[in-house]
Enzyme design. Structure first.
Site, PDB file in Angstrom:
ATOM      1  N   GLU A   1       0.835  -1.215   0.000  1.00  0.00           N
ATOM      2  CA  GLU A   1       0.000   0.000   0.000  1.00  0.00           C
ATOM      3  C   GLU A   1       0.868   1.263   0.000  1.00  0.00           C
ATOM      4  OE1 GLU A   1      -3.256  -1.170  -0.320  1.00  0.00           O
ATOM      5  OE2 GLU A   1      -3.294   0.883  -1.070  1.00  0.00           O
TER       6      GLU A   1
HETATM    7  C1  LIG Z   1       2.218  -9.694   0.800  1.00  0.00           C
HETATM    8  C2  LIG Z   1       2.074  -8.633  -0.242  1.00  0.00           C
HETATM    9  C3  LIG Z   1       0.806  -8.281  -0.691  1.00  0.00           C
HETATM   10  C4  LIG Z   1       0.663  -7.325  -1.688  1.00  0.00           C
HETATM   11  N1  LIG Z   1      -0.591  -7.064  -2.195  1.00  0.00           N
HETATM   12  C5  LIG Z   1      -0.698  -6.306  -3.322  1.00  0.00           C
HETATM   13  C6  LIG Z   1      -1.947  -6.190  -4.003  1.00  0.00           C
HETATM   14  O1  LIG Z   1      -2.968  -6.720  -3.573  1.00  0.00           O
HETATM   15  N2  LIG Z   1      -1.989  -5.477  -5.149  1.00  0.00           N
HETATM   16  C7  LIG Z   1      -0.886  -4.858  -5.671  1.00  0.00           C
HETATM   17  O2  LIG Z   1      -1.002  -4.238  -6.724  1.00  0.00           O
HETATM   18  N3  LIG Z   1       0.324  -4.943  -5.042  1.00  0.00           N
HETATM   19  C8  LIG Z   1       0.433  -5.653  -3.877  1.00  0.00           C
HETATM   20  N4  LIG Z   1       1.656  -5.765  -3.253  1.00  0.00           N
HETATM   21  C9  LIG Z   1       2.801  -5.070  -3.802  1.00  0.00           C
HETATM   22  C10 LIG Z   1       3.274  -3.920  -2.944  1.00  0.00           C
HETATM   23  O3  LIG Z   1       2.358  -2.856  -2.996  1.00  0.00           O
HETATM   24  C11 LIG Z   1       4.676  -3.548  -3.406  1.00  0.00           C
HETATM   25  O4  LIG Z   1       5.537  -4.578  -2.957  1.00  0.00           O
HETATM   26  C12 LIG Z   1       5.134  -2.202  -2.906  1.00  0.00           C
HETATM   27  O5  LIG Z   1       4.405  -1.176  -3.517  1.00  0.00           O
HETATM   28  C13 LIG Z   1       6.623  -1.948  -3.167  1.00  0.00           C
HETATM   29  O6  LIG Z   1       6.967  -2.225  -4.484  1.00  0.00           O
HETATM   30  P1  LIG Z   1       8.215  -3.196  -4.773  1.00  0.00           P
HETATM   31  O7  LIG Z   1       8.008  -4.448  -4.011  1.00  0.00           O
HETATM   32  O8  LIG Z   1       8.402  -3.314  -6.241  1.00  0.00           O
HETATM   33  O9  LIG Z   1       9.445  -2.455  -4.140  1.00  0.00           O
HETATM   34  P2  LIG Z   1      10.340  -1.340  -4.861  1.00  0.00           P
HETATM   35  O10 LIG Z   1       9.458  -0.321  -5.478  1.00  0.00           O
HETATM   36  O11 LIG Z   1      11.347  -2.005  -5.711  1.00  0.00           O
HETATM   37  O12 LIG Z   1      11.033  -0.668  -3.601  1.00  0.00           O
HETATM   38  C14 LIG Z   1      12.243  -1.182  -2.999  1.00  0.00           C
HETATM   39  C15 LIG Z   1      12.750  -0.139  -1.991  1.00  0.00           C
HETATM   40  O13 LIG Z   1      13.063   1.080  -2.693  1.00  0.00           O
HETATM   41  C16 LIG Z   1      12.328   2.162  -2.150  1.00  0.00           C
HETATM   42  N5  LIG Z   1      11.925   3.060  -3.252  1.00  0.00           N
HETATM   43  C17 LIG Z   1      11.345   2.740  -4.423  1.00  0.00           C
HETATM   44  N6  LIG Z   1      11.129   3.847  -5.152  1.00  0.00           N
HETATM   45  C18 LIG Z   1      11.569   4.888  -4.426  1.00  0.00           C
HETATM   46  C19 LIG Z   1      11.618   6.304  -4.621  1.00  0.00           C
HETATM   47  N7  LIG Z   1      11.126   6.879  -5.721  1.00  0.00           N
HETATM   48  N8  LIG Z   1      12.161   7.063  -3.645  1.00  0.00           N
HETATM   49  C20 LIG Z   1      12.639   6.511  -2.524  1.00  0.00           C
HETATM   50  N9  LIG Z   1      12.619   5.186  -2.269  1.00  0.00           N
HETATM   51  C21 LIG Z   1      12.078   4.386  -3.210  1.00  0.00           C
HETATM   52  C22 LIG Z   1      11.112   1.542  -1.461  1.00  0.00           C
HETATM   53  O14 LIG Z   1      10.605   2.371  -0.418  1.00  0.00           O
HETATM   54  C23 LIG Z   1      11.708   0.233  -0.944  1.00  0.00           C
HETATM   55  O15 LIG Z   1      12.343   0.455   0.286  1.00  0.00           O
HETATM   56  C24 LIG Z   1       1.809  -6.678  -2.211  1.00  0.00           C
HETATM   57  C25 LIG Z   1       3.085  -6.996  -1.714  1.00  0.00           C
HETATM   58  C26 LIG Z   1       3.224  -7.965  -0.758  1.00  0.00           C
HETATM   59  C27 LIG Z   1       4.613  -8.314  -0.296  1.00  0.00           C
END
Ligand SMILES: Cc1cc2nc3c(=O)[nH]c(=O)nc-3n(C[C@H](O)[C@H](O)[C@H](O)COP(=O)(O)OP(=O)(O)OC[C@H]3O[C@@H](n4cnc5c(N)ncnc54)[C@H](O)[C@@H]3O)c2cc1C
Length: 573
Positions: free
Chosen positions: A430
């Protein structure tokens, strides 16, 4: 120790801390009087205690699994879901025209938090559906509303949100899923989505996916994204689920926790979908869903913290170890100063986080009822704080809960470790807490800090009123608010956003610490300065509030220092 729903705490917050009476004084929410609110909270609390909480461990031990492309859910989840749906707990705030109760979001927030305490893995399902209901209420055509809302509201169908893709996580605008018009008003949606919470189940008649995808003429980035309703089974004109859509679950993730919640990789192969909102307006529609979901996720953190706290207290009341310094006490570890410190800190932080959560929910309700822009700005400002602080408190309380248990905290049978494993993801999904903090110092300070300063004025007014009679609490709070004002002014003055971003997380946490102090002071005032809530307020203000100073100092250091170490100096080869 069986879970006890904190209904009296919610009612106290409503009555004395977050001015819920303002909400019920509006025409829109006049029916949610005190008696009704209390009855609803008691009923929901009873359901959580009797139905959801007993399932938590089973969901952890026997998680959801995929069998021949079909999701099989944890034992008892189907029956419990039915009781959640039949009780109306999915749709307390949904539009009565389609079968909802139309109650304030504050009540839904309290109910959701209690359900998260009971069984977080199962609670995620109705939370996703609620978000979808809201997005449809605001943005869908009348036909889609008529077809989908009654089924989602009754819980016969459930909803999911599909944003994330392998190369599009925090950067949703990078998504590659496509939608092509079919020529009959529907669209063919193609793409892969990952991490989709409750992507399928074996207890609702249909699963409705809200999917973000790009139309052929959609520009790159977030501006070119549209939102589509893509059902698992395509309903006929009477709403009866018929033909299977061309979509499916490819796999389920193996996770640290939340084993009862199936987190799916979803494949859409030209699946039939219908536009929700305008073309290329997908992010706007999705934001409706995400905003309240963010508050809901903050509530998940607090809900888990409440359960972890109750477990830890229960254990501390039984475990005997060493000589205790308290004459005539329980003779258990509860009498050791350090164990007391942990438990009082956990309880004080849960109160602070819950008060912030409820203040945010009240602001949402006031905006809904009055359309007043100041309430809207307050809700928008408090949302990232409620999400991040609620989930940070969730993680911190859960880890302290393990500590109170000693070695038994590391042994799965006690359940203390499950809370820690389950709650960890709430700081990630989220919108990660880092992204929330950037939103706070970026978009939420675009008003030049007006919403922030309005809160600080309110805090200082309250502290001023009791500055003499309750100086030991009011004085440090007033000082902390002034320090926060300076930090806010520093943030607003930075035109280079990266200067703000480098300190955004400590700024958010510092803001939350001060808000927590304010709400604790209000609780103590309501009690006349004497009693358990006042003792808790004193604990918070004297021992936890001082953290604001270090956090805000950190917040104002700017970006240069975080880049001072090169990638090589960080250890990159
Ligand atoms: C159990 C689970 C349930 C989920 N449920 C859903 C769902 O129902 N629907 C859905 O669509 N998604 C869902 N997600 C996905 C979730 O919303 C994402 O994992 C989350 O938004 C982070 O994206 P990412 O994993 O690609 O991490 P990344 O975006 O790769 O982030 C990695 C790190 O980099 C940091 N970062 C990234 N971009 C920036 C920036 N611009 N500035 C500073 N820091 C940054 C982040 O804060 C994080 O610490 C779920 C994830 C999990 C693990």
């Amino acid at each position: 120790m069986p879970f006890r729903a904190p209904v009296t705490d919610f009612q106290f917050l409503f009555d004395h801390v977050v001015d819920f009476a303002n909400v019920t004084a509006t025409e829109r929410f006049a029916d949610a009087d005190r008696e009704t609110t209390e009855a609803i909270l008691l009923e929901a609390g009873k359901m959580v205690e009797e139905v959801m909480a007993p399932l938590n461990r089973a969901g952890d031990l026997e998680g959801a699994r995929l069998e021949n492309g079909k999701v099989r859910t944890s034992p008892g989840f189907g029956d419990a879901y039915k009781q959640v749906a039949d009780g109306g707990w999915i749709s307390t705030s949904a539009d009565p025209e389609y079968g909802g109760m139309g109650l304030p979001h504050s009540i839904t927030t309290a109910v959701n938090e209690m359900m998260a305490s009971g069984c977080l893995a199962l609670q995620l399902n109705p939370l996703m559906t609620q978000g979808q209901i809201e997005a449809l209420e605001h943005h869908a055509s009348d036909e889609i509303k008529a077809l989908y809302l009654p089924k989602l509201i009754s819980g016969e169908w459930s909803g999911t949100m599909n944003l994330t893709e392998p190369a599009a996580g925090s950067d949703v605008g990078a998504l590659q899923s496509k939608a092509v018009p079919n020529g009959d008003g529907s669209y063919a949606v193609t793409g892969q989505k990952i991490y989709i919470t409750w992507g399928d189940n074996d207890f609702t008649e249909n699963v409705c996916h809200l999917v973000l995808a790009r139309l052929p003429d959609g520009v790159p980035g977030t501006k070119g994204i549209s939102l589509f309703m893509v059902p698992k089974l395509i309903p006929d004109e009477n709403g009866k689920p018929g033909v299977a859509n061309t979509l499916g679950v490819v796999s389920l993730e193996h996770k640290l926790g939340l084993h009862g919640s199936p987190t799916a990789v979803m494949q859409f192969d030209g699946a039939q979908g219908w536009l929700v909102g305008g073309e290329h307006d997908g992010m706007k529609s999705m934001f409706t869903m995400m905003n309240n979901a963010r508050l809901g996720v903050g509530g998940q953190g607090i809900g888990v913290a409440e359960s972890a706290y109750q477990y830890a207290l229960g254990y501390a009341l039984e475990r005997k170890q060493g000589r205790t310094p308290v004459e005539g006490g329980t003779g258990t570890i509860l009498e050791h100063a350090d164990v007391r410190r942990m438990l009082a800190g956990m309880k004080a932080d849960i109160f602070a986080a819950r008060a912030i959560e409820m203040a945010c929910a009240v602001a949402i309700d006031m905006n809904t009822a009055t359309g007043d822009k100041d309430w809207k700005a307050r809700a928008a400002f408090l949302t990232p704080i409620a999400k991040s602080f609620g989930t940070e408190v969730g993680m911190d309380v859960a880890q302290q809960g393990v500590q109170v248990h000693g070695g038994m905290g590391f042994i799965e049978e006690t359940g203390a470790a499950q809370f820690l494993r389950d709650v960890r993801v709430t700081a990630i999904y989220e919108g990660t807490n880092g992204i929330q903090a950037m939103d706070l110092v970026g978009r939420k300070l675009m008003d030049g800090g007006d919403a922030a300063y309005a809160l600080l004025d309110e805090i200082e007014d309250c502290a001023e009123k009791v500055r003499e009679s309750m100086s030991d609490l009011a004085e440090p709070l007033w000082q902390a608010s002034e320090t926060l004002r300076e930090a806010t002014e520093w943030m607003v003055a930075q035109t280079d956003m990266n200067e703000r971003f480098a300190g955004s997380v400590p700024f958010l946490m510092g803001f939350a610490r001060v808000l927590g102090g304010y709400f604790h002071l209000k609780a103590s005032i309501a009690e006349g300065g004497e009693g358990a809530r006042s003792k808790l307020a004193a604990f918070y203000i004297k021992r936890l509030l001082p953290e604001h100073s270090g956090l805000l100092e950190h917040a104002m250091q700017g970006a240069a220092g975080v880049y001072a170490l090169s990638a090589e100096e960080l250890g990159a080869a």
